[in-house]
Design a protein around this motif. Structure first.
Motif, PDB file in Angstrom:
ATOM      1  N   GLY A 142      80.624  30.133  75.714  1.00 23.45           N
ATOM      2  CA  GLY A 142      80.238  31.106  74.599  1.00 23.45           C
ATOM      3  C   GLY A 142      79.925  30.529  73.332  1.00 23.45           C
ATOM      4  O   GLY A 142      80.018  30.915  72.188  1.00 23.45           O
ATOM      5  N   TYR A 143      79.583  29.145  73.441  1.00 23.44           N
ATOM      6  CA  TYR A 143      79.160  28.413  72.471  1.00 23.44           C
ATOM      7  C   TYR A 143      80.144  28.128  71.377  1.00 23.44           C
ATOM      8  O   TYR A 143      80.116  28.150  69.975  1.00 23.44           O
ATOM      9  N   GLU A 144      81.707  28.156  71.716  1.00 21.44           N
ATOM     10  CA  GLU A 144      82.585  28.190  70.785  1.00 21.44           C
ATOM     11  C   GLU A 144      83.480  26.839  71.113  1.00 21.44           C
ATOM     12  O   GLU A 144      84.014  26.722  72.250  1.00 21.44           O
ATOM     13  N   VAL A 145      84.123  26.214  70.082  1.00 21.57           N
ATOM     14  CA  VAL A 145      85.345  25.275  70.528  1.00 21.57           C
ATOM     15  C   VAL A 145      86.576  25.758  69.954  1.00 21.57           C
ATOM     16  O   VAL A 145      86.665  25.976  68.728  1.00 21.57           O
ATOM     17  N   ALA A 146      87.193  26.304  70.810  1.00 22.88           N
ATOM     18  CA  ALA A 146      88.482  27.345  70.474  1.00 22.88           C
ATOM     19  C   ALA A 146      89.588  27.136  71.233  1.00 22.88           C
ATOM     20  O   ALA A 146      89.755  26.530  72.247  1.00 22.88           O
ATOM     21  N   ALA A 147      90.848  27.279  70.400  1.00 25.43           N
ATOM     22  CA  ALA A 147      92.024  26.496  71.034  1.00 25.43           C
ATOM     23  C   ALA A 147      92.364  27.293  72.479  1.00 25.43           C
ATOM     24  O   ALA A 147      92.870  26.744  73.326  1.00 25.43           O
ATOM     25  N   PRO A 148      92.134  28.605  72.772  1.00 21.13           N
ATOM     26  CA  PRO A 148      92.396  29.043  74.226  1.00 21.13           C
ATOM     27  C   PRO A 148      91.746  28.138  75.207  1.00 21.13           C
ATOM     28  O   PRO A 148      92.162  28.115  76.345  1.00 21.13           O
ATOM     29  N   ALA A 149      90.574  27.275  74.743  1.00 17.67           N
ATOM     30  CA  ALA A 149      90.104  26.405  75.891  1.00 17.67           C
ATOM     31  C   ALA A 149      91.135  25.490  76.592  1.00 17.67           C
ATOM     32  O   ALA A 149      91.077  25.106  77.575  1.00 17.67           O
ATOM     33  N   ILE A 150      92.056  25.026  75.719  1.00 18.87           N
ATOM     34  CA  ILE A 150      93.037  24.051  76.029  1.00 18.87           C
ATOM     35  C   ILE A 150      93.985  24.764  77.013  1.00 18.87           C
ATOM     36  O   ILE A 150      94.293  24.061  77.948  1.00 18.87           O
ATOM     37  N   ASP A 151      94.289  25.948  76.875  1.00 20.88           N
ATOM     38  CA  ASP A 151      95.160  26.691  77.797  1.00 20.88           C
ATOM     39  C   ASP A 151      94.405  26.864  79.166  1.00 20.88           C
ATOM     40  O   ASP A 151      95.227  26.619  80.145  1.00 20.88           O
ATOM     41  N   THR A 152      93.178  27.340  79.184  1.00 18.06           N
ATOM     42  CA  THR A 152      92.497  27.227  80.218  1.00 18.06           C
ATOM     43  C   THR A 152      92.508  25.785  81.046  1.00 18.06           C
ATOM     44  O   THR A 152      92.828  25.632  82.314  1.00 18.06           O
ATOM     45  N   VAL A 153      92.323  24.635  80.417  1.00 16.34           N
ATOM     46  CA  VAL A 153      92.295  23.364  81.038  1.00 16.34           C
ATOM     47  C   VAL A 153      93.854  23.076  81.653  1.00 16.34           C
ATOM     48  O   VAL A 153      93.917  22.719  82.669  1.00 16.34           O
ATOM     49  N   GLY A 154      94.558  23.504  80.679  1.00 14.69           N
ATOM     50  CA  GLY A 154      96.110  23.426  81.249  1.00 14.69           C
ATOM     51  C   GLY A 154      96.365  23.877  82.498  1.00 14.69           C
ATOM     52  O   GLY A 154      97.029  23.870  83.384  1.00 14.69           O
ATOM     53  N   ALA A 155      95.897  25.267  82.410  1.00 16.34           N
ATOM     54  CA  ALA A 155      96.100  26.228  83.612  1.00 16.34           C
ATOM     55  C   ALA A 155      95.559  25.487  84.890  1.00 16.34           C
ATOM     56  O   ALA A 155      96.029  25.602  86.002  1.00 16.34           O
ATOM     57  N   ALA A 156      94.350  25.090  84.653  1.00 12.27           N
ATOM     58  CA  ALA A 156      93.518  24.322  85.682  1.00 12.27           C
ATOM     59  C   ALA A 156      94.385  23.077  86.476  1.00 12.27           C
ATOM     60  O   ALA A 156      94.498  23.029  87.604  1.00 12.27           O
ATOM     61  N   VAL A 157      94.884  22.187  85.540  1.00  9.70           N
ATOM     62  CA  VAL A 157      95.600  21.023  86.005  1.00  9.70           C
ATOM     63  C   VAL A 157      96.699  21.550  86.744  1.00  9.70           C
ATOM     64  O   VAL A 157      97.311  21.010  87.523  1.00  9.70           O
ATOM     65  N   THR A 158      97.763  22.683  86.186  1.00  9.47           N
ATOM     66  CA  THR A 158      98.809  23.239  87.039  1.00  9.47           C
ATOM     67  C   THR A 158      98.353  23.820  88.379  1.00  9.47           C
ATOM     68  O   THR A 158      98.945  23.419  89.099  1.00  9.47           O
ATOM     69  N   SER A 159      97.268  24.127  88.303  1.00  8.47           N
ATOM     70  CA  SER A 159      96.894  25.069  89.630  1.00  8.47           C
ATOM     71  C   SER A 159      96.421  23.904  90.674  1.00  8.47           C
ATOM     72  O   SER A 159      96.671  24.044  91.961  1.00  8.47           O
ATOM     73  N   LEU A 160      95.677  22.963  90.036  1.00 13.24           N
ATOM     74  CA  LEU A 160      95.216  21.842  91.108  1.00 13.24           C
ATOM     75  C   LEU A 160      96.460  21.150  91.598  1.00 13.24           C
ATOM     76  O   LEU A 160      96.634  20.801  92.712  1.00 13.24           O
ATOM     77  N   ARG A 161      97.234  20.941  90.923  1.00 15.38           N
ATOM     78  CA  ARG A 161      98.572  20.028  91.185  1.00 15.38           C
ATOM     79  C   ARG A 161      99.146  20.977  92.304  1.00 15.38           C
ATOM     80  O   ARG A 161      99.536  20.354  93.390  1.00 15.38           O
ATOM     81  N   ALA A 162      99.307  22.134  91.903  1.00 17.09           N
ATOM     82  CA  ALA A 162     100.089  22.816  93.194  1.00 17.09           C
ATOM     83  C   ALA A 162      99.250  23.096  94.390  1.00 17.09           C
ATOM     84  O   ALA A 162      99.784  22.953  95.294  1.00 17.09           O
ATOM     85  N   ARG A 163      98.160  23.188  94.276  1.00 16.04           N
ATOM     86  CA  ARG A 163      97.084  23.150  95.678  1.00 16.04           C
ATOM     87  C   ARG A 163      97.167  21.835  96.340  1.00 16.04           C
ATOM     88  O   ARG A 163      97.129  21.993  97.534  1.00 16.04           O
ATOM     89  N   LEU A 164      97.263  20.767  95.750  1.00 16.48           N
ATOM     90  CA  LEU A 164      97.148  19.631  96.449  1.00 16.48           C
ATOM     91  C   LEU A 164      98.656  19.026  96.684  1.00 16.48           C
ATOM     92  O   LEU A 164      98.800  17.991  97.318  1.00 16.48           O
ATOM     93  N   GLY A 165      99.620  19.798  96.091  1.00 13.96           N
ATOM     94  CA  GLY A 165     101.068  18.958  96.201  1.00 13.96           C
ATOM     95  C   GLY A 165     101.319  17.670  95.528  1.00 13.96           C
ATOM     96  O   GLY A 165     102.037  16.894  96.332  1.00 13.96           O
ATOM     97  N   ARG A 166     100.805  17.773  94.581  1.00 12.61           N
ATOM     98  CA  ARG A 166     100.748  16.247  93.902  1.00 12.61           C
ATOM     99  C   ARG A 166     101.445  16.708  92.415  1.00 12.61           C
ATOM    100  O   ARG A 166     101.556  17.729  91.885  1.00 12.61           O
ATOM    101  N   ASP A 167     102.061  15.454  92.017  1.00  9.16           N
ATOM    102  CA  ASP A 167     102.774  15.488  90.585  1.00  9.16           C
ATOM    103  C   ASP A 167     101.877  15.346  89.597  1.00  9.16           C
ATOM    104  O   ASP A 167     101.988  16.260  88.450  1.00  9.16           O
ATOM    105  N   LYS A 168     100.624  14.907  89.697  1.00 12.60           N
ATOM    106  CA  LYS A 168      99.631  14.744  88.654  1.00 12.60           C
ATOM    107  C   LYS A 168      98.404  14.786  89.474  1.00 12.60           C
ATOM    108  O   LYS A 168      97.959  14.638  90.387  1.00 12.60           O
ATOM    109  N   VAL A 169      97.293  15.098  88.249  1.00 13.14           N
ATOM    110  CA  VAL A 169      95.894  15.063  88.537  1.00 13.14           C
ATOM    111  C   VAL A 169      94.933  14.567  87.177  1.00 13.14           C
ATOM    112  O   VAL A 169      95.664  14.843  86.365  1.00 13.14           O
ATOM    113  N   GLY A 170      93.748  13.944  87.544  1.00 15.80           N
ATOM    114  CA  GLY A 170      93.144  13.443  86.423  1.00 15.80           C
ATOM    115  C   GLY A 170      92.394  14.814  85.608  1.00 15.80           C
ATOM    116  O   GLY A 170      92.260  15.881  86.203  1.00 15.80           O
TER     117      GLY A 170
END
Length: 394
Positions: A142-170
């Motif tokens: 939407g052409y904005e750099v805003a704080a909720p974007a950080i939450d979205t990236v964090g949620a993606a990290v959490t989700s991908l870790r769970a899907r892969l069964g890994r402690d960490k992802v890049g």
């Protein structure tokens, strides 16, 4: 920490080469990499070969890497209210059930995860042995750099870790997505779940980049200023995202529609919509479309100054102390959207013990490859080889 500053002249764009020429260039790149890898001894040869394959695949718009894709939904917690649900896409390599994971963040572009270069890069990364997730970051699309974007990236990290069964992802971010990725990786909620961070053409200070949009002066770490013609796109994004600072209240909705059409390259539609504006607003929009910022340059700079605190909240500068993962910084030397000086600033703000490599290369224009020379290819392959090594170690 490996620091590479490529000073070779900018190469000519190679987008019109024939398929045979592209294949020949790809073969030469792979041959070069094999020779360079044997000499560098920094990493096993295999990682450099895979890095070369990745770059060849990304550079060739006709390439069709063998990966599978899946569209999923992410739940993004939002305080006391209900979670936001955002779309995401997962790219998996063939036979890669145990592949390491990477969250890939798009930049400021209305197509979001559908943007062709992002899709091409995600497939290229996945094809060399990684599971890649691209979350739709609605603020950036939407052409904005805003704080909720950080939450979205964090949620993606959490989700991908769970899907892969890994402690960490890049985490890997392109353009303003690179700055957001760094902020997410430094956030105490997500820092322990991030194995490495790659920021490509990222911002360090949003206000400083915003000033560049209207002054074409890149502010350097040493206090100097480097002339560099800013892409007209930047000023349009700035005025679109903060339209209330520049237009009468009754004109804001129409001005945003006109600017949004312009950003989508619907130029005739943009000028048609602009005819519905009041005289002062219409004149301002039409001058903006013509690339003439001089009549309201001071007004834009004043609006940036007014929003300085707001912009600091979504700037990596001063917010990277919580990083717990190695960081890789890559930037195009001639970037006209986010100047390469921003990566130089980032290199001073990333904690020294976390900064793994910095590459500023003429072979990249913002987040797109041009036609690199042999030396530039070797630098890019070495850089990506380091990234792949960090990913495999996660």
């Amino acid at each position: 920490m490996s620091r590479i500053e490529s000073k070779e002249p900018k190469a000519v764009v190679g987008g019109c080469r024939s398929r045979r020429a592209r294949r020949g260039g790809a073969a030469r790149l792979v041959a070069l990499v094999l020779a360079c890898a044997a000499l560098m001894l920094a990493r096993p040869v295999g990682q450099h070969v895979r890095a070369a394959q990745l770059l060849v695949s990304f550079a060739d718009a006709t390439a069709s890497p063998h990966v599978t894709t899946e569209d999923v939904k992410l739940e993004v917690p939002s305080g006391a209210g209900p979670a936001r649900v955002v779309p995401a896409r997962i790219f998996r390599p063939e036979g890669g059930a145990d592949a390491p994971g990477i969250v890939l963040i798009h930049g400021v572009h209305y197509k979001g995860i559908e943007e062709p270069r992002l899709t091409r890069f995600a497939k290229a990364v996945s094809s060399v042995g990684f599971t890649v997730m691209t979350p739709e970051v609605s603020e950036l699309s939407g052409y904005e750099v805003a704080a909720p974007a950080i939450d979205t990236v964090g949620a993606a990290v959490t989700s991908l870790r769970a899907r892969l069964g890994r402690d960490k992802v890049g985490v890997m971010g392109m353009s303003f997505g690179g700055g957001v990725g760094l902020l997410a990786a430094a956030d105490p909620r997500f820092a322990d779940a991030v194995s490495f961070v790659v920021a490509v053409g990222a911002h360090d200070d949003l206000a400083r980049v915003s000033r560049f949009f209207v002054t074409s002066q890149a502010e350097q770490v040493d206090g100097g200023k480097k002339p560099a013609k800013a892409h007209d796109y930047g000023a349009v994004v700035l005025m679109y995202s903060h339209a209330s600072d520049f237009f009468a209240a009754e004109d804001v909705p129409t001005a945003r529609r006109a600017l949004r059409a312009w950003l989508r390259e619907e130029r005739d539609e943009a000028r048609t919509v602009a005819r519905g504006l009041g005289p002062a607003s219409r004149q301002k929009v039409e001058r903006l479309f013509d690339g003439d910022l001089e009549p309201f340059r001071a007004e834009i700079l004043a609006a940036v100054a007014k929003r300085d605190a707001e912009m600091r909240d979504v700037s990596p500068a001063g917010h990277l102390g919580g990083l717990r993962a190695p960081v890789f910084l890559l930037h195009g030397a001639g970037d006209t959207v986010i100047p390469s000086t921003e990566t130089e600033w980032l290199a001073t703000h990333v904690p020294a013990r976390r900064l793994r490599a910095v590459l500023v290369s003429p072979a990249i224009v913002h987040v797109e490859l041009e036609s690199p020379t042999l030396g530039q290819k070797a630098e890019l392959v070495h850089f990506m080889g380091e990234v792949l090594a960090a990913a495999e170690a996660s």
